[in-house]
Scaffold this motif. Structure first.
Motif, PDB file in Angstrom:
ATOM      1  N   PHE A 151      89.611  11.502  -1.534  1.00 30.28           N
ATOM      2  CA  PHE A 151      89.108  12.795  -2.446  1.00 30.28           C
ATOM      3  C   PHE A 151      87.640  13.350  -1.779  1.00 30.28           C
ATOM      4  CE2 PHE A 151      91.441   9.976  -4.813  1.00 30.28           C
ATOM      5  CZ  PHE A 151      92.054  10.684  -5.486  1.00 30.28           C
ATOM      6  N   GLY A 157      85.308  15.412  -6.488  1.00 31.52           N
ATOM      7  CA  GLY A 157      86.450  14.026  -6.828  1.00 31.52           C
ATOM      8  C   GLY A 157      87.845  15.226  -6.815  1.00 31.52           C
ATOM      9  N   GLY A 159      94.634  -4.378 -14.416  1.00 29.23           N
ATOM     10  CA  GLY A 159      94.072  -2.954 -13.531  1.00 29.23           C
ATOM     11  C   GLY A 159      93.547  -2.797 -12.347  1.00 29.23           C
ATOM     12  N   PHE A 190      95.937  -1.267  -9.090  1.00 27.60           N
ATOM     13  CA  PHE A 190      95.177   0.046  -9.013  1.00 27.60           C
ATOM     14  C   PHE A 190      95.316  -0.574  -7.283  1.00 27.60           C
ATOM     15  CE2 PHE A 190      91.552   1.631  -6.981  1.00 27.60           C
ATOM     16  CZ  PHE A 190      91.796   2.648  -6.840  1.00 27.60           C
ATOM     17  N   ARG A 200      99.865  -1.196  -5.829  1.00 26.69           N
ATOM     18  CA  ARG A 200     100.070   0.161  -5.490  1.00 26.69           C
ATOM     19  C   ARG A 200      99.695   1.257  -4.218  1.00 26.69           C
ATOM     20  NH1 ARG A 200     100.547   2.223 -11.795  1.00 26.69           N
ATOM     21  NH2 ARG A 200     102.598   1.855 -12.484  1.00 26.69           N
ATOM     22  N   THR A 235      89.279  14.884 -13.129  1.00 26.25           N
ATOM     23  CA  THR A 235      88.809  15.466 -12.283  1.00 26.25           C
ATOM     24  C   THR A 235      89.941  14.304 -11.350  1.00 26.25           C
ATOM     25  OG1 THR A 235      87.779  12.685 -11.129  1.00 26.25           O
ATOM     26  CG2 THR A 235      86.794  14.907 -11.563  1.00 26.25           C
ATOM     27  N   CYS A 236      90.587  14.762 -10.225  1.00 26.14           N
ATOM     28  CA  CYS A 236      91.622  13.996 -10.025  1.00 26.14           C
ATOM     29  C   CYS A 236      91.233  12.906  -9.359  1.00 26.14           C
ATOM     30  CB  CYS A 236      92.214  14.846  -8.188  1.00 26.14           C
ATOM     31  SG  CYS A 236      92.455  16.797  -8.701  1.00 26.14           S
ATOM     32  N   LYS A 237      90.098  13.074  -9.094  1.00 25.51           N
ATOM     33  CA  LYS A 237      89.579  11.188  -8.474  1.00 25.51           C
ATOM     34  C   LYS A 237      90.115  10.823  -9.572  1.00 25.51           C
ATOM     35  CE  LYS A 237      86.487   8.413  -6.315  1.00 25.51           C
ATOM     36  NZ  LYS A 237      85.329   8.231  -5.940  1.00 25.51           N
ATOM     37  N   SER A 261      93.694   9.459 -10.321  1.00 26.61           N
ATOM     38  CA  SER A 261      94.393   9.079  -9.969  1.00 26.61           C
ATOM     39  C   SER A 261      93.748   7.803 -10.003  1.00 26.61           C
ATOM     40  CB  SER A 261      94.299   9.452  -8.458  1.00 26.61           C
ATOM     41  OG  SER A 261      94.200  10.498  -8.445  1.00 26.61           O
ATOM     42  N   THR A 262      92.631   7.236 -10.564  1.00 24.95           N
ATOM     43  CA  THR A 262      92.807   6.060 -10.910  1.00 24.95           C
ATOM     44  C   THR A 262      93.410   5.249 -11.902  1.00 24.95           C
ATOM     45  OG1 THR A 262      90.458   6.432  -9.877  1.00 24.95           O
ATOM     46  CG2 THR A 262      90.248   4.114 -10.688  1.00 24.95           C
ATOM     47  N   ALA A 276      95.945   6.617 -13.167  1.00 25.04           N
ATOM     48  CA  ALA A 276      97.431   6.326 -13.079  1.00 25.04           C
ATOM     49  C   ALA A 276      97.769   5.057 -11.660  1.00 25.04           C
ATOM     50  CB  ALA A 276      97.374   7.494 -11.959  1.00 25.04           C
ATOM     51  N   THR A 277      96.927   4.549 -11.675  1.00 25.70           N
ATOM     52  CA  THR A 277      97.151   3.800 -10.062  1.00 25.70           C
ATOM     53  C   THR A 277      97.107   2.241 -11.148  1.00 25.70           C
ATOM     54  OG1 THR A 277      96.517   5.263  -8.457  1.00 25.70           O
ATOM     55  CG2 THR A 277      97.021   3.011  -7.569  1.00 25.70           C
ATOM     56  N   SER A 278      96.091   2.462 -11.592  1.00 28.46           N
ATOM     57  CA  SER A 278      95.905   0.909 -12.156  1.00 28.46           C
ATOM     58  C   SER A 278      96.608   0.554 -13.553  1.00 28.46           C
ATOM     59  CB  SER A 278      94.590   0.572 -12.262  1.00 28.46           C
ATOM     60  OG  SER A 278      94.029   1.977 -13.428  1.00 28.46           O
ATOM     61  N   GLY A 279      97.113   1.831 -13.931  1.00 30.80           N
ATOM     62  CA  GLY A 279      98.532   1.452 -15.000  1.00 30.80           C
ATOM     63  C   GLY A 279      97.364   1.445 -16.182  1.00 30.80           C
ATOM     64  N   GLU A 280      96.665   2.539 -16.441  1.00 32.08           N
ATOM     65  CA  GLU A 280      95.830   2.566 -17.334  1.00 32.08           C
ATOM     66  C   GLU A 280      95.579   3.516 -17.996  1.00 32.08           C
ATOM     67  OE1 GLU A 280      91.922   1.025 -16.966  1.00 32.08           O
ATOM     68  OE2 GLU A 280      92.798  -0.964 -15.905  1.00 32.08           O
ATOM     69  N   HIS A 326      99.067  18.207  -7.066  1.00 29.74           N
ATOM     70  CA  HIS A 326      98.481  17.127  -6.208  1.00 29.74           C
ATOM     71  C   HIS A 326      98.667  15.573  -7.279  1.00 29.74           C
ATOM     72  CE1 HIS A 326      98.094  19.066  -2.465  1.00 29.74           C
ATOM     73  NE2 HIS A 326      97.381  18.812  -3.485  1.00 29.74           N
ATOM     74  N   ARG A 365     102.032  14.133  -7.997  1.00 24.30           N
ATOM     75  CA  ARG A 365     103.117  14.402  -6.585  1.00 24.30           C
ATOM     76  C   ARG A 365     102.668  12.315  -6.851  1.00 24.30           C
ATOM     77  NH1 ARG A 365     103.213  16.706  -1.576  1.00 24.30           N
ATOM     78  NH2 ARG A 365     104.548  17.570  -2.472  1.00 24.30           N
ATOM     79  N   LEU A 366     101.418  12.327  -7.074  1.00 23.16           N
ATOM     80  CA  LEU A 366     100.580  10.566  -7.407  1.00 23.16           C
ATOM     81  C   LEU A 366     101.711   9.864  -8.375  1.00 23.16           C
ATOM     82  CD1 LEU A 366      97.975   9.288  -6.177  1.00 23.16           C
ATOM     83  CD2 LEU A 366      98.019   9.088  -8.929  1.00 23.16           C
ATOM     84  N   MET A 389     104.263   6.453  -8.434  1.00 25.62           N
ATOM     85  CA  MET A 389     104.136   5.384  -9.169  1.00 25.62           C
ATOM     86  C   MET A 389     104.792   5.397  -9.983  1.00 25.62           C
ATOM     87  SD  MET A 389     100.527   4.711  -8.493  1.00 25.62           S
ATOM     88  CE  MET A 389     100.645   5.314  -7.561  1.00 25.62           C
TER      89      MET A 389
END
Lengths: 197, 90
Positions: free
Chosen positions: A108, A112, A174, A178, A181, B3-5, B8-9, B11-15, B36, B39-40, B44
């Motif tokens: 990023f 962000g 989490g 994170f 994955r 934001t995208c970040k 992504s955080t 989505a990736t941590s399953g939260e 983007h 796609r992320l 997952m």
């Protein structure tokens, strides 16, 4: 008779007396999920079967301590987790610092937004080698991250159960997910499977 | 604006599902706008599918192999347990 047809207290009382019928139900219901999870955690076939046997032996030896505060399945997976830690014979803890966090950060820009967007894994998912690819990439996961992935994504256990099994907080789970994955994503993309053409 | 970040955080941590209704709405809007992050999120989902396929692989290779071999062996050992303490501390 299935355990679901008995009250939990009845089933436990009969298990304490090694009732063969209830014991057989227990083993028939839980052996394969435990075996799959042990394989997912990285143990070979024979070792995974030994672990399943050990889990039940330990469960019966410690059944007086099972007070029904968690589901039987959660308790059994918890024993499996302890067995896996024992077999690895090393202290397993999640470091506060993990290099995968820096790799994620580098994706990023300062605002962000994506600087290095993710690739599409369509080709990978359509490939017959997907099992091999994911198994290979799971080898690179630290034990706790691997266990979270196996229990949540492979076995489909809910978050509360996974927290109890691994004895971690929801927040820690989490973080583990994170990192697991992200690591798998990096590995799968790095194997060149992300190209869509 | 999220934001995208941040998306992504989560989505990736399953939260994603643990967020407030307002945040979930923000995320949905963001995903509608951002290919983007979409796609992320798809990645997952694909990883979960891959995990389920691996589960099937282990199921089919199980020593039980479609019969009850694993269960029979486990039960046999429970009836004749090894000696010695094998207490767990869970």
């Amino acid at each position: 008779m299935k355990q679901a047809e008995l009250s939990e207290s009845d089933a436990l009382a009969r298990l304490k007396n090694r009732d063969p019928e209830v014991l057989a139900d227990l083993v028939n219901e839980h052996s394969r999920p435990l075996y799959r999870a042990a394989r997912g955690m990285g143990f070979k076939e024979d070792e995974a079967e030994d672990m399943v046997q050990d889990v039940f032996i330990t469960f019966l030896a410690s059944i007086d301590r099972f007070e029904g505060r968690s589901q039987l399945r959660t308790w059994l997976f918890g024993i499996l987790h302890h067995k896996s830690m024992e077999r690895r014979r090393k202290r397993v803890r999640e470091d506060q610092h993990d290099t995968i966090d820096e790799i994620f950060e580098s994706k990023f820009d300062g605002s962000g937004s994506w600087a290095s967007p993710p690739q599409d894994l369509v080709r990978l998912m359509e490939s017959k080698q997907i099992g091999e690819a994911i198994a290979h990439c799971m080898e690179g996961l630290p034990p706790l991250q691997r266990s979270v992935f196996v229990l949540r994504e492979m076995e489909g256990l809910d978050g509360d159960a996974v927290c109890k099994i691994l004895e971690v907080s929801v927040t820690n789970m989490g973080v583990l997910m994170f990192r697991a994955r992200n690591r798998l994503r990096e590995c799968l993309e790095g194997r060149g499977w992300g190209k869509t053409q | 604006m999220i934001t995208c970040k941040q998306v992504s955080t989560l989505a990736t941590s399953g939260e994603l599902e643990r967020q407030s209704a307002w945040t979930r709405l923000e995320i949905r809007f963001h995903l509608w706008m951002c290919k983007h992050c979409s796609r992320l999120v798809r990645q997952m989902r694909q990883m979960r599918e891959a995990g389920r396929r691996l589960r099937s692989t282990f199921e089919s290779e199980s020593p039980a192999g479609g019969d009850s071999g694993l269960e029979v062996r486990v039960l046999a050992k429970l009836r004749n347990p090894p000696t010695g303490n094998d207490e767990q501390t869970h």
